[in-house]
Design an enzyme around this catalytic site. Structure first.
Site, short mmCIF file in Angstrom:
data_model
loop_
_atom_site.label_atom_id
_atom_site.label_comp_id
_atom_site.label_asym_id
_atom_site.label_seq_id
_atom_site.Cartn_x
_atom_site.Cartn_y
_atom_site.Cartn_z
N GLU A 42 0.89 -1.17 0.00
CA GLU A 42 0.00 0.00 0.00
C GLU A 42 0.92 1.21 0.00
O GLU A 42 1.55 1.53 1.00
CB GLU A 42 -0.92 -0.03 1.22
CG GLU A 42 -2.12 0.90 1.10
CD GLU A 42 -1.80 2.33 1.47
OE1 GLU A 42 -1.58 3.15 0.54
OE2 GLU A 42 -1.74 2.63 2.66
N CYS B 57 -1.86 8.63 3.32
CA CYS B 57 -1.75 8.24 1.90
C CYS B 57 -2.86 8.83 1.04
O CYS B 57 -2.65 9.14 -0.12
CB CYS B 57 -1.76 6.71 1.77
SG CYS B 57 -0.34 5.91 2.54
#
Length: 471
Positions: free
Chosen positions: A245, A279
C-alpha cells in the site's frame, strides 16, 4: 523499551532515540536488532506458524477479542504515547487507538467466516466420478512493515487478519515511532497469542526490514509506505506473497453542481488531518471555474480557523510533521510551486516541524506538488472548464489510490467511476474517507493487493484443492 523476539523482551547496546516531533525531546529508546535477533525471530516463527495453524478458530477469535479489550483499557496511556512519538493531536491519537481495538474485533469476526467451496467436477465430461472442494490454510509467517503516520491502526490492519488466518507474525515497526507497536506486543501476549508466533524487531528499515524481506521462510510481506521502498521490497522479496500500500497524490473534483460547503469540509479534513501525512490526503483539488472563487474564499476562511501547535492540547487541530527533514522538504515543495507561478492563498510558513496549513492556487502541472506525494499540510487548488478536462487532470499521475468527485449529475458520477484510474472512487465524499472493512488499495504505483480485513485475510492464506475419485 525492549524489543520482542519470539515472546521474549530483548535489549541491545546499540539504540535508537525516539524523538517527540513537536519539541525534539527524547520519548524513549529502542534497540537495533542484530542479525542474530532476526534469525532467532524467524526460526522461532517457523515453529510459531505450526502452532498457529493448529490453533482452532475459536481460540484465535478469543485472542483477538481479548486484545481489543486490553487496548481499550490502556487507551489513554497508548494515546498519550502516540502523541509524543508521532506528533499527531491527542484527539487524533484517541481515535486511532479506538480504531485499533475495532480492527481486532473486525478480524475476530472475519476469522469465523474462513471457508472453502465445493467444486462441480461433474460439469467436466469424463470427470463425473470425481468430487472435490477447496479449503484455505495460513501462509505461515507474515512480515508486517508498518509506516510512521498511523503506526498503531496500520499495524493492526496487518496483524489482525494475519492472526485471524492462523499465521505467525513478525512486525517491523516504524523507526520514528515504534513505541506503541511494542505496547501492542505486550497486549497480544497477555491476550494469549503463542509467544513464538510474535516478534517485534526494531531498527532501521534498510538493515532490519531488508533482512526480513529477503528470508525465504517469510511467506508474505505486507508493507505500507513509499513507492521507492515498495520497489526495493519487490526486488528483494523473491518468491513470496507481497502486499504493497504505497503513495498517492489524491485528487478531488468539485463541479458547479456539487455541494460547495461539503466539498470544502472534505478538503479541510482530508488535506490537514494528521498534518496531511496520510496516503489518501487531499492534495490536488480541481474546481469548476464558475464556482472557483467562491470555493477558494470559503476554503481559506475554514483553513484560517485551524489551530496548530502543541498536539497534547485538546483544542489543537493540527500538530507537527514527523521530523524536521520532512518539514524542510515540504517547505521546499511549496516554495518551488510559488517560484513556478503558484499563489499562496493562506499559510506557506514553517517553524521547526510546524508548517502552517497551506492553500496553493493556480499551481503549474510540472511542480512536485502536482506530480509527487507531498505527505504534508498543503493542498493545490486549480480551476477547470469541462468535466472531461478535470477527469484527465485527475488521471495525470503515476498514482491511483483514491479520488473524490462532488457532483449532482448522475451521468457525471458514472463517467467518473468508469474513467478514473483509482482503487477507490468516492462520489460526494473526499478521497480521505476509508472504512476498515472495505477493499483498500491502488492502481499503478499506488500498490499491489488490497487491505481491508476480509481482503487482507484472504491474501494471507493459501488455497488447497482436494479431489476424490470415486470410480
Amino acid at each position: 523499551m525492549k524489543m520482542l523476539v519470539a515472546g521474549k523482551w530483548i535489549d541491545r547496546d546499540e539504540q535508537i532515540e525516539v524523538l517527540n516531533p513537536y519539541d525534539g525531546s527524547v520519548v524513549g529508546t529502542v534497540p537495533i536488532a542484530t542479525e542474530e535477533d532476526i534469525e532467532e525471530a524467524i526460526s522461532k516463527a517457523v515453529e510459531g506458524a505450526k502452532v498457529m495453524k493448529k490453533t482452532p478458530i475459536w481460540k484465535r477469535v478469543e485472542v483477538l477479542e481479548k486484545a481489543a479489550e486490553l487496548i481499550e483499557k490502556r487507551s489513554e496511556e497508548m494515546s498519550v504515547l502516540l502523541v509524543k512519538e508521532s506528533g499527531k493531536t491527542i484527539r487524533e491519537a484517541r481515535a486511532e487507538v479506538l480504531r485499533t481495538a475495532g480492527l481486532f474485533r473486525l478480524s475476530a469476526e472475519e476469522a469465523k467466516r474462513i471457508h472453502g467451496e465445493t467444486l462441480p467436477f461433474d460439469s467436466l465430461k469424463g470427470s463425473e466420478k470425481k468430487k472435490g472442494y477447496f479449503i484455505r490454510e495460513p501462509v505461515g509467517i507474515v512480515a508486517a512493515i508498518v509506516p510512521f503516520n498511523v503506526p498503531l491502526a496500520l499495524c493492526a490492519h496487518k496483524i489482525g487478519p494475519a492472526i485471524a488466518a492462523g499465521n505467525a507474525v513478525i512486525i517491523k515497526p516504524p523507526t520514528q515511532d515504534p513505541l506503541t507497536n511494542l505496547i501492542l506486543g505486550e497486549i497480544l501476549l497477555e491476550a494469549g497469542l503463542p509467544p513464538e508466533a510474535l516478534s517485534i524487531l526494531t531498527g532501521p528499515g534498510g538493515k532490519v526490514g531488508t533482512a526480513i524481506v529477503r528470508d525465504r521462510r517469510i511467506r508474505m510481506v505486507s508493507f505500507t509506505g513509499s513507492v521507492s521502498v515498495g520497489k526495493m521490497i519487490m526486488q528483494n522479496a523473491g518468491l513470496k506473497k507481497v502486499a504493497l500500500e504505497l503513495g498517492s497524490n489524491s485528487p478531488l473534483i468539485v463541479t458547479e453542481t456539487g455541494n460547495l460547503e461539503k466539498a470544502v469540509k472534505a478538503t479541510v479534513s482530508g488535506g490537514f488531518s494528521q498534518a496531511g501525512q496520510v496516503c489518501i490526503s487531499v492534495q490536488r483539488v480541481y474546481v469548476q471555474r464558475t464556482i472557483y472563487e467562491d470555493f477558494v474564499d470559503l476554503l481559506i476562511k475554514e483553513v484560517s480557523k485551524l489551530k496548530t501547535g502543541d498536539p497534547m492540547k485538546e483544542e489543537t487541530d493540527m500538530g507537527p510533521v514527523i521530523d524536521e527533514a520532512n518539514a524542510i522538504r515540504i517547505e521546499e515543495w511549496i516554495r518551488e510551486a510559488v517560484e513556478k507561478g503558484a499563489k499562496i492563498g493562506i499559510g506557506g510558513n514553517r517553524k521547526d516541524t510546524l508548517i502552517q496549513p497551506t492553500v496553493l492556487l493556480h499551481v503549474p502541472k510540472d511542480t512536485k506538488m502536482m506530480t509527487e506525494e507531498l505527505f504534508g499540510p498543503a493542498v493545490a487548488v486549480n480551476a477547470f472548464e469541462s468535466f472531461d478536462e478535470a477527469l484527465k487532470e485527475a488521471n495525470s499521475t503515476k498514482y491511483g489510490l483514491q479520488a473524490g468527485v462532488f457532483t449532482s449529475k448522475i451521468d457525471e458520477a458514472f463517467r467518473a467511476i468508469e474513467t478514473l484510474e483509482f482503487g477507490g472512487v468516492l462520489i460526494n465524499e473526499g478521497p480521505r474517507y476509508r472504512a476498515d472493512f472495505m477493499p483498500y488499495g491502488g492502481y499503478k504505483e499506488s500498490g499491489i493487493g488490497r487491505e481491508g480485513i476480509r481482503f487482507a485475510l484472504e491474501e494471507m492464506m493459501e488455497i488447497k484443492t482436494i479431489i476424490f475419485d470415486q470410480g
